[in-house]
Every structure is written in structure tokens, then in C-alpha cells.
Write an enzyme that holds these catalytic residues in place. Structure first.
Site: not given
Lengths: 476, 439
Positions: A322-323, A325-327
Site C-alpha cells: 500500500s505504501g 502504491w502511494h509513491g
């Protein structure tokens, strides 16, 4: 083009809505498609071909998959679809990151770096990739039959209100609305949609942008200028900036969707009143959490794995991804790791402790943990993260003269108030009334329209002022 | 009824487009000096590389209907509710006085102090030049330290800046050293502080960046008196007639007020404009050249220069532009034969404001040796041309480096946003700054 820009608010939106509402039902999806293509092409003119091309290919792949009776063929076609979509995401979003890290390793061993031209990231790729995945997987699982025409699929993916920044709308949530949404295209929904859009715009322009000025200031300061209060102030400013910016954008997307007859899922539910990080992730970016749970965590075994260590590993993996995915940077990975860690700690003992200390203390503790997490999210590097977090807890009160103007304090107070307003019953009732009422009275519609007008005037004024910077006569 | 409300909302969204193309409501233009983006031409290439969209965004943002009203409304809200001015670089002080933020933070505080050694060296050179000009060409060189609001009326500076001084300022040290070295100089900061005690009109208006018109006239008169003294000449006499009191400002008296663009224009300030009379009988008008910044430009365009200096005098604005009596007719300094022009002068004034002291001379004193000798001047001009070309290439190379570096480019974008300038402008400034600091 962003929703909070003058060109969107005063040119694209009114023209689009006029054409949309003058069109018959038969042509509305075409209007949405062309509007969305134009919207996307305005920001990324070359990538539109990549996006449209991949969406059309994907449509036929999934259609073939649906029609096939052979399990192996279905799986192959599903894998192909997922590979194409994830492949594009990996290439455009993570190739630069991958090469940068390879070069760091090569350099450390004294080897020559790999030469590479940086790839430009297409806007919205993270969001629409997930939507293509929900389409492929939902059809594979027979949760919903595929859309009848490529036009409908293009509308689903390219739908401009939510394509760039969510909410992540799952295929099965919206499929019927793409085909037929006359029942939802009521005047009440349109008016309420406008009001919701206005609220989102105000959150973004009048709160998030003001918070952002202070956050940017603190996070660009030199080390010798930082003190503990300054870092906390900047972190708090960023905590509110990201919340009001992202939730404001979601409100605008949901509002626009409503005007067009779509019902998008809610994406935020007062996340800062969470009593623990587990609850936080049920309230923050709800559609992402839900996607990750249904399409990653549960396929990995979910809560039904054999061992606790396997469960915690899966949780951690989901959050690290998820992390990422953010950047495409290590600080995002660290942020994901940080949240994953607290989710595990929650399951081990932390929820119990937080429940014992009482409601408001647990909200406070969780809020502090969240703020620290946002520092990891905001910084440019791991070394900057170390510096800021160290400063946060070093009790360095220094002698720096750090002036913060009245506008910030007033807006900060408003941001703080509304972030925690729903901890009391009155706040919850007001929120329910404003956000979750299907219909208002006529008087309420009139008041809402008046307030929307004020909001638009204030927001457009603020946006226009932000780009106007005159010289003083002779002052050059 | 609900449908009517829906239509009203849509009309509200459309109204700015209607205004843009019909101008049904007569809007007053925004104050301050700025340029508006022009509508770009569309072609497929421009669209595909994103240039058209960027330019159209800027054009539309600069030209949509009711823009000026909305900006003024926003500024008024910030001013009335938050005591805040939206114009970059300005800050609101006590009793409605506006100051330059950078001037307080850097100049008044001493943060931009260039060092005693540097100033000693500069002024030693100026002393030599002063001597040489007088001896060889009978030209008097006068340094004039122009005033600034922050130095002359600091009492209204916002409270938060009190006690932020870190040491001696450029102004203080330049003046101290000028005295010690017995340079020809005038300290207008001090002159205006004295006038503040005796004159009935404001020395600086609340919303004026620069001195008030009467202060400017008095300062010009002070300069003339000084020239008369050192040259032993009798220049035209200035006498004062009626002082017109006005509710509306003229010239530069409300330049900050114009730039802050409020919705409600306050009329509590009175402006004063004295009538001037000149007596030319048996008076001498010297040739006066100034190498100066904005403060001198006011004098240059006023009756003081027009009536008291031969042919109105000359001004090399920042030593980069030949100023004209009316705005809009300036010429690049490269069109001037500096060698010939200098030798024509009786007086050379270098007038410089406090915040520009780190660029004392604007390069003039470095090139003066070459300017006084014709062959040296010609050599200098041909080398300069080559240097300009090299500089342009160097700037481009640095800009390319910045854009290729993700983190650096991100910082530039943040700074551009902070300063409210375009990213291209910020890239240019960053490149120039880097080259300058490297050299």
C-alpha cells in the site's frame, strides 16, 4: 486539469454539464466518454492513447474470458489482463525507482551506472489500474457479468470524476449504473451532488491549501532552523493538509458523480477520531483499504491462515505494498511498514491497552501515531525522516523566531474542530444530516444553493489570487 | 423550484464565461504592474506535448470574467479578517502601514550584510575614482544613500520583527565608512528622519513603497544644495507655492496600495502635492548623470531634474537601461556610448537604496577604468559581447541539470509556487543564482 482550477470550474464543468443535460439518455455515456477523454488528454495528451488502447484490449480479453468455459483458458486470460495492467503500472510508476536503486547498488560496488531516461508518470495510473483489476477479477469470480460494449467499459475506467484520484470504484458497485442510471438522475441527487462538490472544494481550497503553505515551509527548512515545536506545527499542518485535500477531492468526485447519476462509495469517515490504527484504516481511504483486503489480503489467506506469524506477515506485506502504491520511494515503503507494524501491535496488545485508557486518550494516542506516520509520508528521503522524527521527540525548544499568521491559526482551528467534531453526538447528527440525507426540504435546498454560491465565490477568488502576483509600480 | 435552483447554479458557473465574452459588466482593472498571458495558438504538436494546455490554463486564469472582483474580494477578506496582505513581499505593519517583508527580514536585520572588508574595499575604490574623476575631468562623484520606509519610519514595523536584528546593516556601515573616508555622500535616510520632525506632510505614506512626493522634492532639493556646495555653483532656486491636498494619490504615492488590490479602497490618507517655482536667472544647470535605482528615477522624472539639470539630466537605471522621462521609452544600456557620455558630465551621482547595497555600484565602479579611455572601452565592449553569449549557454546547461534531477526540480517547483512565479522563471533564477555563487 484539477477540480480546483479555474479552467475546470469555470470552463470545462459548465460546458460539460450543459452538453450532458441537453443529451438524451442514449448519448449520455458518449458525452461522459468524450468529456473524460478531453479531461485526461488535457493533462496527459500522449498517454491517452496508451490508456485507451490498454482499456480496449482489456475489454476484449475479459469478454473472451467470460465467454470461455475452460477454467485454464479463463485463468490464462485473467492473468494476461492483470499482467498488462499491472505491467503498465510497474513500468510507468516503478521503473525509475528500480533503476535508481540498481544504480545505487552498482555504484557501491564501483560499477558503472545503468543509463536511463526518466519515464514520466501518467496521471491517475495508480487508480485506474486498480479499477481495471476489479473489473477483471469481479468478472472472473462471476460477481458481475462484463459490460456489454467497449464504450461502457471505457466510461467505467475513464469516468473523469474519479479517474485521477479516486475513490476506487469497484466494478460490481457501478456496473448497473453505467448501463442504466435513470433512477439515480434525480433533481435531488443533482442538487445534493453540487452541495457535496462545494464542500469538497472548500475543504481543498480554503483549508488544505492554507495548511499546505505552512507544511511546505517547515518541510523545506534547514536543520538548524528546526525546533521541536516547529516540526510538530509543520507535521500537524501536513496532517490536516493531506486529510482535507484528499477527502475534499473525494467529496468533489462523489458530488460530480451524483450530478451525473452515479453513486460512488464513501472514501473517508472521520479518520482522526479513530481509537487505534486498525480503526483508522476503516476510516481513511476506505476504498483502498477495501480493495487491498478483498483483492490481496484475502487471496493471501486473510485471517484464516494457519499461523499468527503468517497472518502478521501478510498484513505487513499488504501495507508495505500500500505504501509503495502511494509513491515510488523508500519513505512511502517505510510509511506502509510503520502502519503495518501498528496493525500487528494492535492485534498483539495495543487495542486492549487503548481501550482501557478511555475513548479520548486513545483517540489522542492514535492521532499522534498517525501524525508521525504522515511525517514519513511527506519527507523526501529516509534521512530527512530521521531528522524530523528525532526533532519531534527531542524537546528542543530553541530560540527560532517562527511567525505563523492569523489566517493559519483560524483555519487550523476550523480544521481541528471539524476533524474531531463527530466525537460528539451533535457532530455525528449534523454530519448525517449534511452528507447522508437523500432529500432536503425546499428551504434547505435554497439555503444550500446560497451557501454553494458563497463557497464558489470564495474558492474561485482564492484560486485566482494564488496565481496573481503583481509588482509594485517602480519596484524592480 | 428545485429545477430552478439547479439552473441558477449552472448559470453561476457560466457567468464568468458570459462576462469574458460580452463584458456586460464594466470591471476595473487590477492595480500593480503585471502582464497577462495571451491566448495561445492551437496546433496538434503543441497540444500533444502539453504546451498548449499549459499556456491556455495561464491565459484563462488571467482573463476569465469577474477575475479582478474575485481577487479583490479574496484580498479584502484576508486583509480584514486575518490582517494579511496577499501581495508577495509585503507585510502589514501597525496602523495600516505596509512594509517590504524582505527589506525588514534581510536589510533592517542585517542579514544581508556583505561584511566590513567588502565594504572597505568598495569604498576605497570609490574614493580613488572620486579623486581621479575630479582631478582628470573635473567631474564630481556623489554617492547618495537613498532612504527606505523601513529605516526612516521603523516605528510601525510589525511587533514580531522587533529584536530580530542580528548585527550592523549595510546602510550603517556604508555611511560610517563614507564619513571616515571623506567621500562625497548624502545620507537621505538621516535627512528624511530630520524632515519627519518638522514637515507637516507624511514622509512615507501608509501604502507607499517609496517616499512621498513632497519628501522626494525635498530630497532632490537637498541634493541640489549639495552639488552647489561642492562645485561652488549657483543652480536654479526652488520655491514652493500652494500645497494641494488630495484624497486620491498621484505618481507612486500609493503603489503598495494599488498592488494589494482590496475590494474597498480606504480613503483615510491625505496626499500632498506642492506647486514648485524655479528661478533660472544667472543660474547654472550642470550636466548630471545618475547611475541609480528606482528612487532616483522619481527625481529624474520630476521638475527637480527637468528644471535644474542641463537637458533634464540622464539616468542609467541599474546601469542596465537608459531611462526616459516618460515610462515606455527606455533603451538598453548597450545603445549608449558610455565613454562619450561620462566625459560630458559635471556631476555623476550614484544613488542606491538600502536593499541594493550588496550590489553597490551596479558594476559601474568595476568598469569605470575602461570607460574613461576610448581604446579600453572598445576592448571591453567586444569582450562583453562574447561573455554574454557564454553566459546564456551556461544558464541553459544548468537549467537542463536541474530539470533532470527530480529532487532539485521539485524544490524549484515549491519555490516557484511560494514566490507565485512560473516554473520557467524560477528555473532561470535558480540557474543564475547557482552560476553567481559558483563564481
Amino acid at each position: 486539469m484539477v477540480f480546483s482550477s479555474v479552467i475546470f470550474l469555470l470552463l470545462f464543468l459548465p460546458v460539460f454539464l450543459l452538453v450532458y443535460h441537453l443529451s438524451t439518455t442514449k448519448y449520455k455515456n458518449w458525452v461522459i466518454l468524450f468529456g473524460s477523454l478531453f479531461f485526461y488528454a488535457w493533462g496527459a495528451p500522449k498517454f491517452i492513447f496508451v490508456v485507451v488502447g490498454s482499456v480496449i484490449i482489456d475489454y476484449y480479453l475479459i469478454n473472451s474470458m467470460y465467454k470461455s468455459k475452460i477454467k485454464r483458458t479463463r485463468l490464462l486470460l485473467l492473468t494476461t489482463s492483470i499482467s498488462i495492467n499491472l505491467g503498465l503500472l510497474l513500468y510507468f510508476k516503478y521503473a525509475n525507482f528500480f533503476i535508481d536503486n540498481v544504480n545505487v547498488i552498482l555504484s557501491s560496488f564501483g560499477y558503472e551506472n545503468v543509463s536511463w531516461s526518466n519515464i514520466v508518470l501518467p496521471i491517475g495510473i495508480s487508480f485506474y489500474t486498480f479499477q481495471t483489476l476489479t473489473y477483471s477479477i469481479d468478472v472472473y469470480r462471476n460477481t458481475h457479468k462484463p459490460l456489454e460494449t467497449p464504450l461502457q467499459y471505457l466510461v467505467y475506467i475513464m469516468l473523469f470524476p474519479q479517474m485521477i484520484a479516486g475513490p476506487i470504484v469497484r466494478f460490481n458497485e457501478i456496473a448497473d449504473q453505467i448501463e442504466n442510471r435513470e433512477a439515480l438522475e434525480t433533481i435531488d441527487n443533482k442538487l445534493i451532488g453540487f452541495f457535496r462538490f462545494g464542500i469538497g472544494l472548500a475543504k481543498k481550497v480554503l483549508i488544505a491549501n492554507v495548511m499546505g503553505v505552512e507544511a511546505d515551509r517547515v518541510f523545506s527548512m534547514q536543520e538548524n532552523e528546526l525546533t521541536t515545536p516547529i516540526v510538530w506545527m509543520g507535521s500537524l499542518a501536513y496532517t490536516f493538509q493531506i486529510y482535507y485535500d484528499f477527502s475534499g477531492y473525494s467529496d468533489m468526485a462523489i458530488g460530480l458523480g451524483k450530478i451525473l447519476g452515479f453513486k460512488f462509495p464513501e472514501n473517508f469517515n472521520n479518520p482522526y477520531i479513530s481509537r487505534n490504527i486498525t480503526e483508522f484504516w476503516r476510516r481513511w481511504h476506505i476504498t483502498l483499504g477495501s480493495f487491498m483486503k478483498d483483492y490481496l489480503y484475502i487471496p493471501l489467506g486473510g485471517n484464516r491462515v494457519k499461523t499468527k506469524s503468517r497472518l502478521y506477515a501478510n498484513l505487513w506485506l499488504v501495507f508495505i505494498l500500500s505504501g509503495l502504491w502511494h509513491g515510488a520511494a523508500w519513505n512511502f515503503v517505510l510509511w506502509g511498514f510503520f502502519h503495518g507494524l501498528f496493525l500487528i501491535l494492535d492485534r498483539l496488545f495495543l487495542i486492549e491497552i487503548l481501550n482501557r485508557i478511555g475513548r479520548y486518550p486513545s483517540i489522542f494516542v492514535t492521532f499522534i501515531i498517525t501524525i508521525v506516520g504522515w511525517v514519513l509520508f511527506r519527507v523526501d528521503s529516509i534521512s530527512q525522516a530521521k531528522l524530523y522524527i528525532k526533532k519531534m521527540f527531542s524537546f528542543d525548544f530553541g530560540t527560532q523566531n517562527h511567525y505563523i499568521d492569523n489566517q493559519f491559526w483560524i483555519v487550523f482551528s476550523i480544521a481541528l474542530f471539524f476533524a474531531f467534531f463527530t466525537t460528539i453526538k451533535l457532530g455525528l447528527n449534523i454530519e448525517r444530516k449534511i452528507f447522508f440525507t437523500a432529500k432536503y426540504t425546499l428551504t434547505e435546498y435554497i439555503i444550500g444553493t446560497f451557501l454553494l454560491a458563497i463557497c464558489l465565490i470564495l474558492c474561485v477568488g482564492a484560486i485566482a489570487s494564488s496565481s496573481f502576483n503583481p509588482f509594485i509600480y517602480f519596484r524592480f | 423550484m428545485k429545477k430552478i435552483l439547479f439552473i441558477i447554479i449552472n448559470i453561476l458557473l457560466f457567468i464568468t464565461i458570459i462576462q469574458k465574452y460580452t463584458h456586460f459588466y464594466s470591471e476595473k482593472q487590477l492595480g500593480g504592474k503585471y502582464s497577462l498571458s495571451q491566448e495561445p495558438n492551437f496546433n496538434l504538436n503543441n497540444f500533444l506535448n502539453g504546451d498548449f494546455q499549459k499556456q491556455y490554463d495561464e491565459y484563462f486564469s488571467d482573463n476569465f470574467g469577474f477575475r479582478s472582483i474575485l481577487i479583490k474580494l479574496n484580498n479584502q477578506i484576508n486583509f480584514s479578517l486575518f490582517n494579511k496582505i496577499n501581495t508577495f513581499g509585503l507585510t502589514l505593519g501597525k496602523e495600516g502601514y505596509i512594509y517590504g517583508k524582505g527589506y525588514i527580514e534581510n536589510t533592517v536585520s542585517g542579514k544581508d550584510f556583505i561584511g566590513k572588508k567588502a565594504i572597505d574595499s568598495i569604498l576605497s575604490k570609490v574614493k580613488e575614482i572620486q579623486f581621479q574623476l575630479k582631478r582628470d575631468h573635473n567631474i564630481d562623484l556623489i554617492i547618495v544613500y537613498a532612504p527606505s520606509k523601513e529605516f526612516v519610519i521603523p516605528e510601525f514595523i510589525p511587533e514580531r520583527y522587533i529584536g530580530t536584528e542580528i548585527g550592523i546593516t549595510n546602510t550603517e556601515y556604508f555611511i560610517q565608512k563614507s564619513k571616515e573616508k571623506k567621500l562625497n555622500f548624502i545620507d537621505l535616510n538621516n535627512h528624511l528622519r530630520q524632515l519627519k520632525k518638522t514637515e507637516p506632510y507624511p514622509i512615507f505614506y501608509r501604502k507607499g513603497e517609496h517616499w512621498s512626493y513632497p519628501s522626494m522634492i525635498k530630497s532632490g532639493e537637498h541634493i541640489i544644495n549639495y552639488i552647489e556646495k561642492i562645485r561652488g555653483i549657483d543652480m536654479p532656486d526652488i520655491s514652493y507655492g500652494n500645497i494641494q491636498e488630495s484624497d486620491t494619490s498621484r505618481y507612486f504615492d500609493n503603489d503598495q496600495g494599488d498592488a494589494i488590490n482590496l475590494f474597498f479602497e480606504s480613503s483615510d490618507e491625505k496626499y500632498y502635492y506642492p506647486e514648485l517655482y524655479f528661478n533660472y536667472n544667472d543660474k547654472i544647470k550642470p550636466n548630471v548623470l545618475a547611475i541609480a535605482d528606482c528612487y532616483y528615477q522619481h527625481i529624474f522624472r520630476s521638475p527637480i531634474a527637468n528644471e535644474c539639470f542641463k537637458n533634464g539630466g540622464s539616468l542609467w537605471f541599474y546601469n542596465r537601461e537608459k531611462s526616459s522621462k516618460t515610462p515606455g521609452n527606455e533603451q538598453d544600456i548597450s545603445t549608449v556610448n558610455k565613454h562619450i557620455e561620462i566625459l560630458k558630465q559635471d556631476v555623476i551621482i550614484h544613488m542606491i537604496t538600502n536593499q541594493n547595497l550588496e550590489n553597490f555600484g551596479f558594476g559601474f565602479f568595476n568598469e569605470i577604468d575602461n570607460l574613461l579611455d576610448e581604446s579600453k572601452y572598445q576592448n571591453m565592449m567586444s569582450s562583453k559581447k562574447q561573455l554574454d553569449e557564454l553566459k546564456e549557454q551556461e544558464i541553459k546547461a544548468v537549467i537542463d541539470r536541474i530539470t533532470a534531477n527530480k529532487k532539485w526540480y521539485k524544490k524549484v517547483k515549491v519555490e516557484a509556487k511560494k514566490r507565485k512565479i512560473s516554473i520557467d522563471e524560477m528555473l532561470f533564477k535558480s540557474a543564475k543564482h547557482l552560476i553567481k555563487s559558483r563564481n
